[in-house]
Design a protein around this motif. Structure first.
Motif, PDB file in Angstrom:
ATOM      1  N   VAL A  69       0.830  -1.205   0.000  1.00  0.00           N
ATOM      2  CA  VAL A  69       0.000   0.000   0.000  1.00  0.00           C
ATOM      3  C   VAL A  69       0.862   1.251   0.000  1.00  0.00           C
ATOM      4  O   VAL A  69       0.572   2.227  -0.711  1.00  0.00           O
ATOM      5  CB  VAL A  69      -0.942  -0.009   1.226  1.00  0.00           C
ATOM      6  N   GLU A  70       1.942   1.241   0.770  1.00  0.00           N
ATOM      7  CA  GLU A  70       2.811   2.413   0.835  1.00  0.00           C
ATOM      8  C   GLU A  70       3.427   2.711  -0.529  1.00  0.00           C
ATOM      9  O   GLU A  70       3.499   3.863  -0.960  1.00  0.00           O
ATOM     10  CB  GLU A  70       3.919   2.196   1.867  1.00  0.00           C
ATOM     11  N   GLY A  71       3.870   1.666  -1.230  1.00  0.00           N
ATOM     12  CA  GLY A  71       4.469   1.851  -2.549  1.00  0.00           C
ATOM     13  C   GLY A  71       3.468   2.369  -3.555  1.00  0.00           C
ATOM     14  O   GLY A  71       3.769   3.276  -4.344  1.00  0.00           O
ATOM     15  N   ARG A  72       2.253   1.806  -3.547  1.00  0.00           N
ATOM     16  CA  ARG A  72       1.224   2.273  -4.479  1.00  0.00           C
ATOM     17  C   ARG A  72       0.821   3.709  -4.172  1.00  0.00           C
ATOM     18  O   ARG A  72       0.537   4.502  -5.075  1.00  0.00           O
ATOM     19  CB  ARG A  72       0.009   1.340  -4.431  1.00  0.00           C
ATOM     20  N   THR A  73       0.808   4.050  -2.890  1.00  0.00           N
ATOM     21  CA  THR A  73       0.496   5.425  -2.502  1.00  0.00           C
ATOM     22  C   THR A  73       1.531   6.390  -3.070  1.00  0.00           C
ATOM     23  O   THR A  73       1.193   7.484  -3.545  1.00  0.00           O
ATOM     24  CB  THR A  73       0.452   5.544  -0.967  1.00  0.00           C
ATOM     25  N   ARG A  74       2.807   6.009  -3.030  1.00  0.00           N
ATOM     26  CA  ARG A  74       3.863   6.854  -3.599  1.00  0.00           C
ATOM     27  C   ARG A  74       3.673   7.042  -5.102  1.00  0.00           C
ATOM     28  O   ARG A  74       3.855   8.142  -5.634  1.00  0.00           O
ATOM     29  CB  ARG A  74       5.239   6.232  -3.327  1.00  0.00           C
ATOM     30  N   LEU A  75       3.327   5.951  -5.792  1.00  0.00           N
ATOM     31  CA  LEU A  75       3.114   6.050  -7.239  1.00  0.00           C
ATOM     32  C   LEU A  75       1.952   6.993  -7.561  1.00  0.00           C
ATOM     33  O   LEU A  75       2.034   7.808  -8.488  1.00  0.00           O
ATOM     34  CB  LEU A  75       2.840   4.669  -7.833  1.00  0.00           C
ATOM     35  N   ILE A  76       0.864   6.869  -6.813  1.00  0.00           N
ATOM     36  CA  ILE A  76      -0.299   7.718  -7.051  1.00  0.00           C
ATOM     37  C   ILE A  76       0.052   9.176  -6.794  1.00  0.00           C
ATOM     38  O   ILE A  76      -0.288  10.074  -7.580  1.00  0.00           O
ATOM     39  CB  ILE A  76      -1.485   7.273  -6.176  1.00  0.00           C
ATOM     40  N   ALA A  77       0.745   9.431  -5.686  1.00  0.00           N
ATOM     41  CA  ALA A  77       1.138  10.804  -5.357  1.00  0.00           C
ATOM     42  C   ALA A  77       2.029  11.393  -6.446  1.00  0.00           C
ATOM     43  O   ALA A  77       1.882  12.560  -6.837  1.00  0.00           O
ATOM     44  CB  ALA A  77       1.853  10.840  -4.003  1.00  0.00           C
ATOM     45  N   ALA A  78       2.960  10.576  -6.963  1.00  0.00           N
ATOM     46  CA  ALA A  78       3.858  11.050  -8.020  1.00  0.00           C
ATOM     47  C   ALA A  78       3.084  11.375  -9.290  1.00  0.00           C
ATOM     48  O   ALA A  78       3.336  12.397  -9.947  1.00  0.00           O
ATOM     49  CB  ALA A  78       4.934  10.003  -8.304  1.00  0.00           C
ATOM     50  N   SER A  79       2.124  10.524  -9.663  1.00  0.00           N
ATOM     51  CA  SER A  79       1.330  10.766 -10.870  1.00  0.00           C
ATOM     52  C   SER A  79       0.516  12.047 -10.749  1.00  0.00           C
ATOM     53  O   SER A  79       0.415  12.827 -11.704  1.00  0.00           O
ATOM     54  CB  SER A  79       0.399   9.580 -11.135  1.00  0.00           C
ATOM     55  N   LEU A  80      -0.069  12.269  -9.586  1.00  0.00           N
ATOM     56  CA  LEU A  80      -0.838  13.497  -9.371  1.00  0.00           C
ATOM     57  C   LEU A  80       0.067  14.725  -9.433  1.00  0.00           C
ATOM     58  O   LEU A  80      -0.276  15.744 -10.044  1.00  0.00           O
ATOM     59  CB  LEU A  80      -1.534  13.442  -8.009  1.00  0.00           C
ATOM     60  N   LEU A  81       1.243  14.617  -8.814  1.00  0.00           N
ATOM     61  CA  LEU A  81       2.182  15.747  -8.780  1.00  0.00           C
ATOM     62  C   LEU A  81       2.651  16.118 -10.186  1.00  0.00           C
ATOM     63  O   LEU A  81       2.626  17.287 -10.586  1.00  0.00           O
ATOM     64  CB  LEU A  81       3.375  15.395  -7.897  1.00  0.00           C
ATOM     65  N   ILE A  82       3.086  15.121 -10.958  1.00  0.00           N
ATOM     66  CA  ILE A  82       3.593  15.368 -12.314  1.00  0.00           C
ATOM     67  C   ILE A  82       2.470  15.877 -13.206  1.00  0.00           C
ATOM     68  O   ILE A  82       2.668  16.782 -14.035  1.00  0.00           O
ATOM     69  CB  ILE A  82       4.231  14.093 -12.894  1.00  0.00           C
ATOM     70  N   ALA A  83       1.265  15.313 -13.065  1.00  0.00           N
ATOM     71  CA  ALA A  83       0.128  15.785 -13.866  1.00  0.00           C
ATOM     72  C   ALA A  83      -0.166  17.248 -13.566  1.00  0.00           C
ATOM     73  O   ALA A  83      -0.450  18.038 -14.478  1.00  0.00           O
ATOM     74  CB  ALA A  83      -1.108  14.930 -13.577  1.00  0.00           C
ATOM     75  N   GLY A  84      -0.103  17.620 -12.296  1.00  0.00           N
ATOM     76  CA  GLY A  84      -0.356  19.008 -11.929  1.00  0.00           C
ATOM     77  C   GLY A  84       0.662  19.961 -12.518  1.00  0.00           C
ATOM     78  O   GLY A  84       0.313  21.006 -13.095  1.00  0.00           O
ATOM     79  N   ILE A  85       1.943  19.593 -12.404  1.00  0.00           N
ATOM     80  CA  ILE A  85       3.010  20.456 -12.935  1.00  0.00           C
ATOM     81  C   ILE A  85       2.898  20.568 -14.452  1.00  0.00           C
ATOM     82  O   ILE A  85       2.989  21.667 -15.018  1.00  0.00           O
ATOM     83  CB  ILE A  85       4.388  19.903 -12.523  1.00  0.00           C
ATOM     84  N   ALA A  86       2.712  19.432 -15.136  1.00  0.00           N
ATOM     85  CA  ALA A  86       2.632  19.444 -16.604  1.00  0.00           C
ATOM     86  C   ALA A  86       1.445  20.262 -17.086  1.00  0.00           C
ATOM     87  O   ALA A  86       1.546  21.009 -18.069  1.00  0.00           O
ATOM     88  CB  ALA A  86       2.543  18.012 -17.135  1.00  0.00           C
ATOM     89  N   THR A  87       0.304  20.139 -16.409  1.00  0.00           N
ATOM     90  CA  THR A  87      -0.884  20.896 -16.806  1.00  0.00           C
ATOM     91  C   THR A  87      -0.686  22.391 -16.591  1.00  0.00           C
ATOM     92  O   THR A  87      -1.102  23.216 -17.417  1.00  0.00           O
ATOM     93  CB  THR A  87      -2.112  20.391 -16.018  1.00  0.00           C
TER      94      THR A  87
END
Length: 470
Positions: A69-87
């Motif tokens: 769960v901790e690893g998947r949480t990191r992946l989700i957080a990273a995807s949200l962060l990168i999506a926000g910056i790119a947008t």
């Protein structure tokens, strides 16, 4: 990008009004700064349209490589962060270097999931994500290098080719929600139980009912609503485990290279560079469509800046745990439906994603949704991707026998790894990585046959015409 002022825009294709020295003209709808009472609801619609798609790649990939769960949480957080910056970069722009300055959303694309899973399968534990991230980073460099010249390459990726690829993305991913609906873990005692299947069916039914009878905003968030109701239904049945919330930090940025230093494997790199070409085609088509919707034409310079943003996000994303980044077509649909064309609305949505990525506990909430619930919603999500591909193919001239043969053979090549997973077992490892992904195999076949039928010995179309038709 500023264009010469020629008076007010009067319809599609007309030149937008601009601010010029010594003259004051009306603000173009793309540059309009809306009042918060209009801006916030419009931004929420974009978040609702994109959120499920943003968290889908990290959920699937994290589950496939065995992350907790901790690893998947990191992946989700990273995807949200990168999506926000790119947008934010796309909508606001960075001088004349990056950003198309349109209401354009960028985030991790589902098109990369199947090739990434194929790369993971050919690597042992501990090397799966490093091999994936090395290939993703090179794909980002490839996008940056090819982006300025991509208009000349688009004639090799007409709707005939991209339609095949998008259809294969949906078809290739369909086994994923089927496994989720049964419980997610094939070694678990309750895998495939009646309870798991009933919960998946209930979630799917909720999505369908909301889609049928919901109105406005509720109808747009039917998928998220189904996930919420399905999860709540799982709680009294003892099928939801929220203990992972206690271990998730409230606020923290994803640490660099948390899953290991990237490894650069030639076969994996080739596979994702092929996918990147498809993503670049989708992004270019999205910018052209959005330019028409917003009455602000997307010329070659706008497309180059937009693709440069894709490349930068794809290159930098793996440092924190991100994946290949591209346009989100569903948000183009939101702009078309609502007619709210302000890029600042989408910028607010991007800033919201960035904030969500900085609070991993929110990602933990998503990662703890029971697998059967994800399975029920995933059938809708991935099925809709296949439908998008079919819709693209319907506009690709299938009354021509050569085109029918092209699509038939390319789809067949793409479905082989799905129908017979061991088909390429005797091939070298590099070939298994490339051909073992139905998307890569189908894309290679479609591009090759398109060259054979429509380019070999024929006169090539100008780059501008190819750009428009794609």
């Amino acid at each position: 990008m500023a264009l010469p002022a020629k008076g007010p825009a009067t319809g599609p294709g007309s030149t937008p009004p601009e601010h010029t020295e010594g003259a004051v003209t009306s603000v173009h709808p793309v540059d309009e700064r809306l009042h918060p009472s209009r801006l916030v609801p419009a931004a929420l619609q974009h978040i609702a349209a994109m959120y499920a798609g943003v968290v889908t790649p990290p959920l699937i990939i994290g589950q496939a490589v065995g992350l907790d769960v901790e690893g998947r949480t990191r992946l989700i957080a990273a995807s949200l962060l990168i999506a926000g910056i790119a947008t934010l970069v796309q909508t606001l722009g960075v001088r004349n270097f990056a950003g198309n300055r349109l209401p354009f959303v960028n985030a991790a694309s589902s098109a990369g999931i199947a090739p990434i899973l194929a790369i993971a399968e050919t690597n042992g534990d501990g090397r799966q994500l490093p091999a994936v991230y090395g290939a993703v980073m090179v794909a980002g460099v490839f996008c940056l290098a090819v982006g300025p010249f991509f208009g000349r390459l688009l004639r090799f990726f007409p709707p005939l080719v991209t339609g095949v690829v998008i259809t294969l993305i949906g078809v290739t991913l369909m086994p994923v929600p089927v496994v989720w609906a049964q419980g997610g873990d094939e070694s678990a005692a309750g895998f495939g139980s009646t309870g798991n299947l009933a919960l998946a069916a209930f979630t799917l039914a909720v999505v369908l009912v909301v889609q049928r009878f919901g109105k406005g905003f509720l109808k747009q968030v039917a998928l998220l609503f189904g996930l919420l109701v399905g999860t709540l239904a799982a709680v009294p049945l003892g099928m939801a485990d929220f203990s992972g919330l206690r271990s998730a930090p409230l606020a923290a940025l994803p640490p660099p290279f948390a899953f290991g230093a990237p490894e650069f494997q030639p076969a994996a790199i080739l596979s994702l560079c092929i996918v990147m070409l498809v993503l670049m085609t989708e992004s270019s088509a999205g910018m052209l469509a959005l330019g028409e919707i917003c009455d602000r034409r997307a010329d070659s310079r706008v497309i180059t800046r937009g693709l440069r943003t894709d490349g930068l996000a794809t290159l930098v994303g793996p440092v924190f745990g991100g994946f290949p980044t591209s346009a989100f077509a569903q948000n183009v649909g939101v702009v078309s439906l609502t007619r709210v064309r302000s890029r600042y609305v989408v910028a607010v949505a991007g800033a919201t994603l960035l904030v969500l990525g900085a609070f991993p506990v929110l990602g933990a909430v998503v990662s703890l949704v029971p697998m059967p619930v994800l399975g029920g919603a995933g059938i809708v999500l991935f099925g809709s991707i296949a439908v998008s591909g079919i819709r693209t193919l319907s506009e690709a001239g299938l009354d021509d026998s050569s085109n029918i043969i092209l699509v038939a053979v390319a789809l067949g090549a793409g479905i082989i790894p799905l129908a017979a997973p061991a088909f390429y077992a005797q091939f070298p490892a590099w070939a298994q990585t490339v051909l073992g992904s139905g998307i890569s195999a189908g894309a290679l076949t479609a591009v090759t046959l398109n060259l054979f039928f429509h380019h070999l010995g024929t006169r090539s179309r100008p780059a501008a015409a190819a750009l428009k038709s794609s």
